[in-house]
Design a protein around this motif. Structure first.
Motif, PDB file in Angstrom:
ATOM      1  N   ALA A 126     -38.848 -19.773   8.075  1.00  0.00           N
ATOM      2  CA  ALA A 126     -38.969 -21.231   8.034  1.00  0.00           C
ATOM      3  C   ALA A 126     -38.314 -21.887   9.229  1.00  0.00           C
ATOM      4  CB  ALA A 126     -38.358 -21.766   6.734  1.00  0.00           C
ATOM      5  N   VAL A 182     -40.168 -19.845   3.553  1.00  0.00           N
ATOM      6  CA  VAL A 182     -41.563 -19.473   3.794  1.00  0.00           C
ATOM      7  C   VAL A 182     -41.751 -18.031   3.336  1.00  0.00           C
ATOM      8  CG1 VAL A 182     -43.339 -19.077   5.536  1.00  0.00           C
ATOM      9  CG2 VAL A 182     -41.828 -21.073   5.714  1.00  0.00           C
ATOM     10  N   GLU A 207     -44.797 -22.751   2.019  1.00  0.00           N
ATOM     11  CA  GLU A 207     -43.384 -23.100   2.177  1.00  0.00           C
ATOM     12  C   GLU A 207     -42.897 -23.830   0.937  1.00  0.00           C
ATOM     13  OE1 GLU A 207     -40.805 -26.248   4.810  1.00  0.00           O
ATOM     14  OE2 GLU A 207     -41.939 -24.718   5.913  1.00  0.00           O
ATOM     15  N   ASN A 251     -38.050 -28.261   9.847  1.00  0.00           N
ATOM     16  CA  ASN A 251     -37.307 -27.622   8.772  1.00  0.00           C
ATOM     17  C   ASN A 251     -35.807 -27.656   9.020  1.00  0.00           C
ATOM     18  OD1 ASN A 251     -39.431 -26.986   7.067  1.00  0.00           O
ATOM     19  ND2 ASN A 251     -39.800 -24.996   8.010  1.00  0.00           N
TER      20      ASN A 251
END
Length: 409
Positions: free
Chosen positions: A257, A68, A50, A320
């Protein structure tokens, strides 16, 4: 009675599959307490790196965007594209996005006139049944919003439901509503082939745009080359496939992500790219009338969420979203499309200029350095030397790493 494979613990699944102790230890070391219940037959976590796009400007707000992805140059390209667009004021969302998810009841060889009349006469019952199936949606102002009957041909017809899903992507909610509405359609049950959501995203289209002075991309000639390359994505499907892949490089990295379904979004995007009957690029770039600005636009359907499903089960997805400042669904859509358009701009600039290979080779050199065992400061040193070699491969990287370590000794 012996347990079936899916009933076994992750450890026992590994024992059943292999007697290689080193392979078992490898997978055992990569198991976690968070993931086993997310999928069937879990054996280990597969990790992807990431990275963060440090500054993306959308609607005059600044965001840090987690990405990601395993492809080396994607985050760098997104950052480069975002930087260029920021110099022109940033990305802008066009219009108001809708959180609409479609559902379909599929009929084969039904009497089309009778079916159409029945749906019209029972529309109120369909809405009432949908509301009872998901009262929590209705309480939030969401739920079933539209009913349509579409005849595809003499054999195939579809009852289409449009459901406003709110903060969740809404797949489970739509399927629950469809199962309930099947009871309303009982007189035609023998002609009902199936009931399932559609990921097509009709009514959920989102657009973002960007405008930047031509000087930022290298002047009018450079801007004209970008526009010309963008035009190829409208007339040549082979070019369009590659261009759209580049857009999804960035967009799907943000989808991953945040725990969203990148497969559904990509499928909807490719269908949307083909709506004219000819597969085209999802983005477009042109010069302003006075030729002082390069203008870009990206549109595609986007069904995503900020809660529920995998998002609620994946701590990294929740963190995230927090890292991004807990955006609304509409904000997250604009962010995702902006990242896609940023990647698109960076790729077009590279391909129409020096070419994309130089940047890719620099990132490939880093990956090779890590692959042969470089760590810490060794990675950049080996990568810098490797990028200057005529042959960039594992053998060359191994030789350079050995030389660097011998020099340090």
């Amino acid at each position: 009675m012996s347990e079936k494979f899916y009933q076994l613990s992750p450890e026992k699944r590994l024992e059943k599959m292999t007697t290689d102790e080193s392979l078992q230890r490898f997978f055992l070391a990569r198991q976690s307490s968070e993931m086993p219940d997310l999928i069937e037959n879990y054996v280990a976590d597969f990790k992807l790196p990431e990275g963060v796009l440090p500054d993306l400007t959308v609607n005059e707000k600044h965001y840090r965007v987690p990405m990601v992805v395993e492809e080396p140059s994607v985050v760098a390209a997104a950052a480069n594209g975002a930087r260029m667009v920021a110099l022109g004021g940033g990305f802008q969302e066009e219009g108001q996005s809708q959180a609409l998810v479609g559902g379909q009841l599929l009929f084969l060889d039904a009497d089309l006139d009778a079916l159409g009349e029945y749906i019209e006469a029972n529309e109120a019952a369909i809405f009432e049944t949908a509301a009872l199936a998901k009262p929590s949606l209705v309480a939030r102002g969401d739920g079933l919003k539209k009913v349509d009957f579409r005849i595809i041909d003499q054999r195939h017809s579809v009852l289409e439901l449009s459901v406003q899903s709110g903060k969740a992507m809404g797949a489970n909610a739509v399927n629950t509503i469809l199962e309930a509405v099947k009871d309303v359609m009982a007189p035609f049950s023998e002609k009902l082939v199936g009931a399932i959501l559609t990921n097509a995203g009709h009514g959920a289209e989102v657009s973002v745009s960007a405008q930047l002075p031509v000087e930022i991309v290298g002047g009018i000639k450079a801007a004209e080359r970008i526009v010309s390359l963008s035009e190829f994505g409208k007339v040549d499907s082979d070019r369009a496939v590659t261009e759209n892949k580049g857009i999804f490089n960035g967009l799907s990295a943000v989808l991953l992500a945040t725990g969203n379904d990148y497969r559904a979004v990509e499928a909807a995007g490719h269908a949307f790219a083909s709506q004219s009957g000819h597969y085209q690029s999802l983005s477009s770039w042109q010069l302003s009338a006075d030729q002082k600005f390069l203008q870009g636009r990206l549109t595609l359907p986007l069904n995503i969420g900020i809660l529920g499903g995998a998002i609620g089960a994946l701590p990294m997805a929740q963190k995230n979203l927090e890292l991004m400042g807990n955006p609304t669904v509409a904000e997250l859509k604009a962010i995702m499309l902006s990242v896609g358009l940023a990647n698109n701009l960076a790729a077009l600039k590279a391909v129409s200029g020096k070419g994309i290979q130089e940047g890719h080779m620099r990132m490939q050199a880093r990956a090779l350095a890590i692959q042969v065992g470089a760590s810490g400061s060794e990675v950049n040193r080996v990568a810098d030397r490797l990028a200057k070699e005529k042959t960039i491969d594992e053998k060359t990287a191994t030789r350079i790493l050995g030389e660097e370590r011998q020099h340090d000794a």
